[in-house]
Design a protein around this motif. Structure first.
Motif, PDB file in Angstrom:
ATOM      1  N   SER A   1       0.915  -1.139  -0.031  1.00 26.17           N
ATOM      2  CA  SER A   1      -0.030  -0.176   0.100  1.00 26.17           C
ATOM      3  C   SER A   1       0.883   1.265   0.078  1.00 26.17           C
ATOM      4  O   SER A   1       2.111   1.462   0.492  1.00 26.17           O
ATOM      5  CB  SER A   1      -0.899   0.135   1.260  1.00 26.17           C
ATOM      6  OG  SER A   1      -2.073  -0.791   1.152  1.00 26.17           O
ATOM      7  N   ASN A   2       0.269   2.237  -0.609  1.00 24.42           N
ATOM      8  CA  ASN A   2       1.180   3.602  -0.826  1.00 24.42           C
ATOM      9  C   ASN A   2       1.393   4.080   0.511  1.00 24.42           C
ATOM     10  O   ASN A   2       0.453   4.222   1.214  1.00 24.42           O
ATOM     11  CB  ASN A   2       0.482   4.384  -1.775  1.00 24.42           C
ATOM     12  CG  ASN A   2       1.219   5.488  -2.540  1.00 24.42           C
ATOM     13  OD1 ASN A   2       1.249   6.520  -1.635  1.00 24.42           O
ATOM     14  ND2 ASN A   2       1.809   5.468  -3.367  1.00 24.42           N
ATOM     15  N   LEU A   3       2.561   5.054   0.508  1.00 24.25           N
ATOM     16  CA  LEU A   3       2.788   5.669   1.963  1.00 24.25           C
ATOM     17  C   LEU A   3       1.794   6.835   2.012  1.00 24.25           C
ATOM     18  O   LEU A   3       1.429   7.141   3.203  1.00 24.25           O
ATOM     19  CB  LEU A   3       4.013   6.324   1.686  1.00 24.25           C
ATOM     20  CG  LEU A   3       4.653   7.084   2.888  1.00 24.25           C
ATOM     21  CD1 LEU A   3       4.674   6.555   4.141  1.00 24.25           C
ATOM     22  CD2 LEU A   3       5.877   7.792   2.595  1.00 24.25           C
ATOM     23  N   GLY A   4       1.084   7.310   0.810  1.00 22.89           N
ATOM     24  CA  GLY A   4       0.113   8.169   1.001  1.00 22.89           C
ATOM     25  C   GLY A   4      -1.122   7.652   1.895  1.00 22.89           C
ATOM     26  O   GLY A   4      -1.829   8.447   2.391  1.00 22.89           O
ATOM     27  N   LEU A   5      -1.334   6.418   1.716  1.00 27.85           N
ATOM     28  CA  LEU A   5      -2.361   5.663   2.636  1.00 27.85           C
ATOM     29  C   LEU A   5      -2.161   5.877   4.126  1.00 27.85           C
ATOM     30  O   LEU A   5      -3.176   6.365   4.941  1.00 27.85           O
ATOM     31  CB  LEU A   5      -2.850   4.305   2.389  1.00 27.85           C
ATOM     32  CG  LEU A   5      -3.664   3.592   3.097  1.00 27.85           C
ATOM     33  CD1 LEU A   5      -5.084   4.087   2.913  1.00 27.85           C
ATOM     34  CD2 LEU A   5      -3.716   2.181   2.880  1.00 27.85           C
ATOM     35  N   HIS A   6      -0.757   5.590   4.460  1.00 34.74           N
ATOM     36  CA  HIS A   6      -0.416   5.638   5.880  1.00 34.74           C
ATOM     37  C   HIS A   6      -0.354   7.185   6.252  1.00 34.74           C
ATOM     38  O   HIS A   6      -0.862   7.509   7.506  1.00 34.74           O
ATOM     39  CB  HIS A   6       1.109   5.436   6.037  1.00 34.74           C
ATOM     40  CG  HIS A   6       1.323   3.783   5.884  1.00 34.74           C
ATOM     41  ND1 HIS A   6       1.103   2.957   6.746  1.00 34.74           N
ATOM     42  CD2 HIS A   6       1.244   3.018   4.727  1.00 34.74           C
ATOM     43  CE1 HIS A   6       1.216   1.546   6.234  1.00 34.74           C
ATOM     44  NE2 HIS A   6       1.339   1.651   5.035  1.00 34.74           N
ATOM     45  N   ILE A   7      -0.060   8.375   5.447  1.00 31.02           N
ATOM     46  CA  ILE A   7      -0.094   9.721   5.960  1.00 31.02           C
ATOM     47  C   ILE A   7      -1.567  10.059   6.083  1.00 31.02           C
ATOM     48  O   ILE A   7      -1.873  10.733   7.065  1.00 31.02           O
ATOM     49  CB  ILE A   7       0.619  10.426   4.863  1.00 31.02           C
ATOM     50  CG1 ILE A   7       2.131  10.032   4.815  1.00 31.02           C
ATOM     51  CG2 ILE A   7       0.267  11.842   4.981  1.00 31.02           C
ATOM     52  CD1 ILE A   7       2.881  10.717   3.619  1.00 31.02           C
ATOM     53  N   ALA A   8      -2.368   9.631   5.058  1.00 28.68           N
ATOM     54  CA  ALA A   8      -3.908  10.081   5.091  1.00 28.68           C
ATOM     55  C   ALA A   8      -4.583   9.376   6.283  1.00 28.68           C
ATOM     56  O   ALA A   8      -5.174  10.172   7.182  1.00 28.68           O
ATOM     57  CB  ALA A   8      -4.603   9.758   3.913  1.00 28.68           C
ATOM     58  N   MET A   9      -4.354   8.248   6.767  1.00 31.20           N
ATOM     59  CA  MET A   9      -4.751   7.439   7.930  1.00 31.20           C
ATOM     60  C   MET A   9      -4.278   7.950   9.129  1.00 31.20           C
ATOM     61  O   MET A   9      -4.951   8.254  10.201  1.00 31.20           O
ATOM     62  CB  MET A   9      -4.686   6.187   7.902  1.00 31.20           C
ATOM     63  CG  MET A   9      -4.921   5.421   6.698  1.00 31.20           C
ATOM     64  SD  MET A   9      -7.085   5.339   6.787  1.00 31.20           S
ATOM     65  CE  MET A   9      -7.478   6.863   5.892  1.00 31.20           C
ATOM     66  N   ARG A  10      -3.055   8.443   9.265  1.00 38.00           N
ATOM     67  CA  ARG A  10      -2.513   9.299  10.341  1.00 38.00           C
ATOM     68  C   ARG A  10      -3.190  10.605  10.509  1.00 38.00           C
ATOM     69  O   ARG A  10      -3.508  10.960  11.614  1.00 38.00           O
ATOM     70  CB  ARG A  10      -0.970   9.409  10.255  1.00 38.00           C
ATOM     71  CG  ARG A  10      -0.295   9.962  11.481  1.00 38.00           C
ATOM     72  CD  ARG A  10       1.199  10.006  11.208  1.00 38.00           C
ATOM     73  NE  ARG A  10       1.752   8.819  10.442  1.00 38.00           N
ATOM     74  CZ  ARG A  10       2.482   8.871   9.309  1.00 38.00           C
ATOM     75  NH1 ARG A  10       2.749  10.089   8.575  1.00 38.00           N
ATOM     76  NH2 ARG A  10       2.735   7.719   8.633  1.00 38.00           N
TER      77      ARG A  10
END
Length: 454
Positions: free
Chosen positions: A295-304
């Motif tokens: 999964s893209n790092l963008g997903l982690h950033i958005a969820m954070r």
């Protein structure tokens, strides 16, 4: 003998690798392992298996072989016809069957086919159970298979469960009670297992449905269509002025989307939209989303930013499922469009995902593009380095140093992932960065180091 089961069942070219003979033997072995007398059942109880397939031409042959193998072991077979993989999983639980079998090669091209096996309750099998099945396929397992073959009235019977698709559609209708009236959707059915279930489910929920690639002939499944070929869907959404498009794969356990402008909404974005919706509704268990390392790092950033934790697993929806079950979480999935909602199913369900995604649009009155803007996808470059010794790469100090250097340069704005293939001498080098040029440069540099590992 190399391991027969991959990350999603047994798969290969039909009638070459995956022959009728092999399918029969797999079915017999699965019956021996899974169809055992259960506590609380009468002595005369016969085990039951649910068998479904996608529309590939070879599916008819393999369905007959699987049914013969199961019946030869005293298992009654319920043929549910051409239905999505998640329907077989659901029906295995509903019919209280001992096992379920889906004959499909998912998103693979037509020459391939596959066999996916579900245990009681419609759950995918763990490695240990698959290993037990494989052991019975060895020559020394022949006696055990022959010993289980009953005679007379104890031979399994095969019948068609004509009501099966209707029961699955009724189940989907309970997953979201919000009307989709006013939503126009183009559905790419991939000439696969969703060609009836998808449009029927979306229309039943109130959506206006335009379906494409919905005329399977046994040969055209996944042929320049479906979740691996979005071009026709993108064009149709724009031409029809639809609100969105949904693309399924051959067995409909995946769903990718396209917004009104034809932009792709991948599994990461879909998971972000659903996670935020479920969090607001108090339905996101432990405030946690489960995703794979791809999964893209963008997903982690958005969820954070949304206050949601992300748990990561290895690649493959089976590992997502294991983490969901272990932590009793309520949402997980993959970038490829496998999305799992354990409250409604035991495996990825593309049609269910489409329903939930459109329900969020109807609830908020927002366009899919507006909902998807919560996530900014970071540029991702993937290079497959072939012909390498995977063990040498894993032990290489030069590779380890190069990874540390790349991670230091990227900082929190990117990431590096080296992943050996499970089936071929390939190491996959994946780099995400704030811009494509940086991701490409670092990926190429790392790939060169990996290629030189000795």
């Amino acid at each position: 003998m190399s391991r027969l089961f991959g990350t999603d069942g047994v798969r290969g070219e039909a009638n070459s690798y995956l022959t009728a003979e092999l399918a029969l033997l797999i079915a017999e072995a699965a019956a021996l392992v899974l169809a055992k007398p259960a506590a609380g059942r009468s002595a005369g109880h016969k085990p039951v298996a649910v068998v479904g397939r996608d529309p590939r031409a070879s599916g008819e042959m393999l369905e007959a072989a699987v049914s013969a193998g199961l019946a030869a072991c005293g298992v009654d077979v319920l043929l549910v016809g051409v239905v999505p993989t998640p329907a077989v999983a659901y029906l295995t639980a509903v019919y209280e069957a001992d096992l379920g079998v889906m004959i499909s090669a998912s998103h693979n091209a037509m020459p391939d086919n596959g066999i996916k096996i579900f245990g009681p309750g419609g759950h995918k099998l763990g490695d240990g159970v698959e290993d037990q099945i494989e052991e019975l396929l060895h020559p020394d397992g022949a006696d055990a298979r022959r010993a289980r073959r009953p005679v007379g009235a104890q031979i399994g019977r095969v019948r068609h469960a004509h009501e099966a698709l209707g029961r699955y559609l009724e189940h989907l209708a309970t997953s979201s009670t919000r009307s989709l009236a006013g939503v126009t959707v183009v559905v790419d059915c991939a000439n696969g297992a969703a060609h009836r279930a998808g449009p029927l489910a979306y229309r039943a929920a109130g959506a206006t449905v335009i379906s494409i690639h919905d005329e399977p002939d046994g040969l055209n499944i996944n042929d320049k269509c479906g979740s691996t070929h979005l071009e026709d869907l993108q064009r149709a959404v724009v031409e029809q002025g639809a609100d969105l498009g949904l693309a399924h794969d051959g067995d409909a356990d995946r769903c990718l989307a396209v917004d009104a402008a034809g932009n792709v909404i991948d599994g990461d974005v879909i998971m972000a939209i659903l996670a935020i919706a479920m969090n607001e509704a108090g339905e996101l268990a432990e405030n946690t989303l489960v995703a794979t390392v791809m999964s893209n790092l963008g997903l982690h950033i958005a969820m954070r930013a949304a206050g949601i934790e992300v748990r990561t697993t290895g690649v493959g929806d089976r590992y997502v499922l294991e983490e969901l079950r272990a932590g009793e979480f309520s949402l997980g999935g993959e970038q490829s469009g496998h999305v799992v909602l354990p409250a409604f199913g035991t495996t990825g369900d593309g049609v269910l995902t489409g329903l939930r995604l459109m329900a969020r649009m109807a609830q908020t009155g927002s366009t899919l593009a507006e909902l998807g803007s919560v996530l900014t996808v970071l540029p991702q470059v993937l290079i497959n380095v072939g012909g390498v010794d995977k063990n040498a790469v894993a032990d290489s100090v030069a590779v380890a140093d190069a990874v540390v250097g790349a991670e230091g340069e990227l900082g929190a704005a990117g990431r590096v992932l080296l992943r050996p293939s499970g089936t071929e001498p390939v190491v996959r080098v994946m780099v995400e960065a704030a811009d494509t040029a940086t991701a490409q440069r670092i990926a190429e540099s790392l790939a060169a180091v990996v290629a030189g590992a000795r």
